[in-house]
Structure formats: C-alpha cells, structure tokens
Design an enzyme around this catalytic site. Sequence first.
Site, PDB file in Angstrom:
ATOM      1  CG  ASP A   1      -1.968  -1.131   1.163  1.00  0.00           C
ATOM      2  OD1 ASP A   1      -1.956  -1.928   0.218  1.00  0.00           O
ATOM      3  OD2 ASP A   1      -2.782  -1.229   2.115  1.00  0.00           O
TER       4      ASP A   1
ATOM      5  CG  ASP B   1      -6.517  -0.064   1.243  1.00  0.00           C
ATOM      6  OD1 ASP B   1      -6.792  -1.253   1.510  1.00  0.00           O
ATOM      7  OD2 ASP B   1      -6.952   0.897   1.916  1.00  0.00           O
TER       8      ASP B   1
ATOM      9  CG  HIS C   1     -11.304   0.851   0.399  1.00  0.00           C
ATOM     10  ND1 HIS C   1     -11.364  -0.451   0.834  1.00  0.00           N
ATOM     11  CD2 HIS C   1     -10.341   1.441   1.156  1.00  0.00           C
ATOM     12  CE1 HIS C   1     -10.478  -0.625   1.811  1.00  0.00           C
ATOM     13  NE2 HIS C   1      -9.840   0.506   2.018  1.00  0.00           N
TER      14      HIS C   1
ATOM     15  CB  CYS D   1      -2.015  -3.057   5.250  1.00  0.00           C
ATOM     16  SG  CYS D   1      -3.750  -2.530   5.127  1.00  0.00           S
TER      17      CYS D   1
ATOM     18  CG  HIS E   1      -8.552   5.005   3.082  1.00  0.00           C
ATOM     19  ND1 HIS E   1      -9.528   4.701   4.005  1.00  0.00           N
ATOM     20  CD2 HIS E   1      -7.940   3.827   2.795  1.00  0.00           C
ATOM     21  CE1 HIS E   1      -9.509   3.409   4.269  1.00  0.00           C
ATOM     22  NE2 HIS E   1      -8.554   2.847   3.543  1.00  0.00           N
TER      23      HIS E   1
ATOM     24  CG  HIS F   1     -14.975  -0.147   1.794  1.00  0.00           C
ATOM     25  ND1 HIS F   1     -14.371  -0.408   3.010  1.00  0.00           N
ATOM     26  CD2 HIS F   1     -15.032  -1.336   1.143  1.00  0.00           C
ATOM     27  CE1 HIS F   1     -14.070  -1.696   3.065  1.00  0.00           C
ATOM     28  NE2 HIS F   1     -14.448  -2.277   1.954  1.00  0.00           N
TER      29      HIS F   1
ATOM     30  CE  LYS G   1      -3.917  -4.411   1.172  1.00  0.00           C
ATOM     31  NZ  LYS G   1      -4.604  -3.409   1.986  1.00  0.00           N
TER      32      LYS G   1
HETATM   33  C1  VGL Z   1      -4.561   0.503   5.747  1.00  0.00           C
HETATM   34  C2  VGL Z   1      -6.156   1.334   7.166  1.00  0.00           C
HETATM   35  C3  VGL Z   1      -7.113   1.225   6.169  1.00  0.00           C
HETATM   36  C4  VGL Z   1      -3.128   0.125   5.540  1.00  0.00           C
HETATM   37  C5  VGL Z   1      -5.503   0.373   4.749  1.00  0.00           C
HETATM   38  O1  VGL Z   1      -2.668   0.085   4.378  1.00  0.00           O
HETATM   39  O2  VGL Z   1      -2.443  -0.130   6.551  1.00  0.00           O
HETATM   40  N1  VGL Z   1      -4.892   0.970   6.944  1.00  0.00           N
HETATM   41  N2  VGL Z   1      -6.774   0.746   4.974  1.00  0.00           N
HETATM   42 ZN    ZN Z   2      -8.237   0.814   3.441  1.00  0.00          ZN
END
Ligand code: VGL
Ligand code: ZN
Length: 200
Positions: free
Chosen positions: A9, A47, A49, A152, A82, A53, A107
């Site tokens: 990410d 990431d 979404h 993550c 986000h 979401h 994801k």
């Molecule tokens: C993440 C919070 C929400 C991450 C992703 O990449 O750690 N954290 N979505």
């Molecule tokens: Zn996320």
Amino acid sequence: MSAGLIVIDVQLDFCPGGALAVADGDSVVAPINAMMGAFDTVVLTQDWHPDGHSSFASQHAGKAPLEMIEMPYGPQVLWPDHCVQGSAGAEFHPALATDPAHLVVRKGFRPQIDSYSAFFENDQTTPTGLEGYLRTRGVETLVLVGLATDFCVNFSALDAARLGFDVSVDLAACRGIDLDGSMEAAKTGMVQAGVKLLNG
Ligand code: VGL
Ligand code: ZN
C-alpha cells in the site's frame, strides 16, 4: 527456494497530504526501490475501495474516523474515506518503481468487508489468491515493507507466517499509524508469530 518482496500500500492517501496520511510515509519509497532488484518476485498491494466502503466512518451515522464498530466478521476501525478506486489518492506514490513488479494485488474492493492483509480479507477466510501465486512460483521466503506497519503490513505478516512462509518485516522501509499503542502491539504480535523484524 526463492524470495519475494511484498510492498504494501505505498499509495498517495497513506503519504503526507493524503486522506489517511501516515507520518513520514513517503520515506519508504527510496529504500523499497533500492531493494526490488534483490528479489525473484516483487508484488505490490493496492488498497482499492469502492466509493462508500463500509470501513469509512462517513458511512456510519454518528461515527468519526478512528472510532470502532462491530462488523459481522469482528471489530473494525473506521477510517476517513481513502484509496477510493480510480481516485488520485489510490495511485501508487509517483516515485515508487512499479515497472519491476510482477503482480499487483488489489484488496478491500468488496463493499461490506475490509481487507488489511495481502492474503485474506478481514473475515480471515476470504483469500486474495496471493498464497497460490507465491507457492506456484516456488516462493518460500518473504520480506514485507510498506504502509502501514501496524495495520496492513502487520496483518499480512501474521497471515504469511501462519501460512508457513519464512517472513521478515524490514522496519526501515515501513511506517505506522500508531493508534492507541498499535505499533508496539503489532511488533510484539509479529515477533510472537515468528516474524523476524529487521532494522527495528
Ligand atoms: C490501511 C487502514 C485502512 C493500511 C488500509 O494500508 O495499513 N490501513 N486501509
Ligand atoms: Zn483501506
């Protein structure tokens, strides 16, 4: 036996100025770029979404970002909107070397379930397919880097260890959110699960 680098990410929304900015998040880019050439397989996660979401606080009346709710699959932190599919914030950091990547795993695209881990969604049973990809390529050793250390990266490392991979997290190329002590808890949990913490 071969080695894989999993880059978690490294997207604009997790970098300074982004919707869910991780302090100093963009500082992981240079060390990650420098590492890629040493691995047989390089995987990036993204990431990704849909608008609205269920992990977004904006979807839950009276809830603010970083509050918790109970989802059918367990407790879930609520986040600011986000990494919405197709948005600028969902793009990889422009300085991240994406050309050397063999695979991009997206994801968090199912509206009703979040997905921190590169291997399983937050119900801990719905697979992303990454395990099979790595095994069919003979990858046994994994190094994880990226954002965020305590979410993550942490969930991905725990799943990888549980699946039997030899897992290291290179903390010099990770940055965390640190919500209510989540950094220390993540590090302790990873060590207990047999994950090696490098450069910590
Ligand atoms: C993440 C919070 C929400 C991450 C992703 O990449 O750690 N954290 N979505
Ligand atoms: Zn996320």
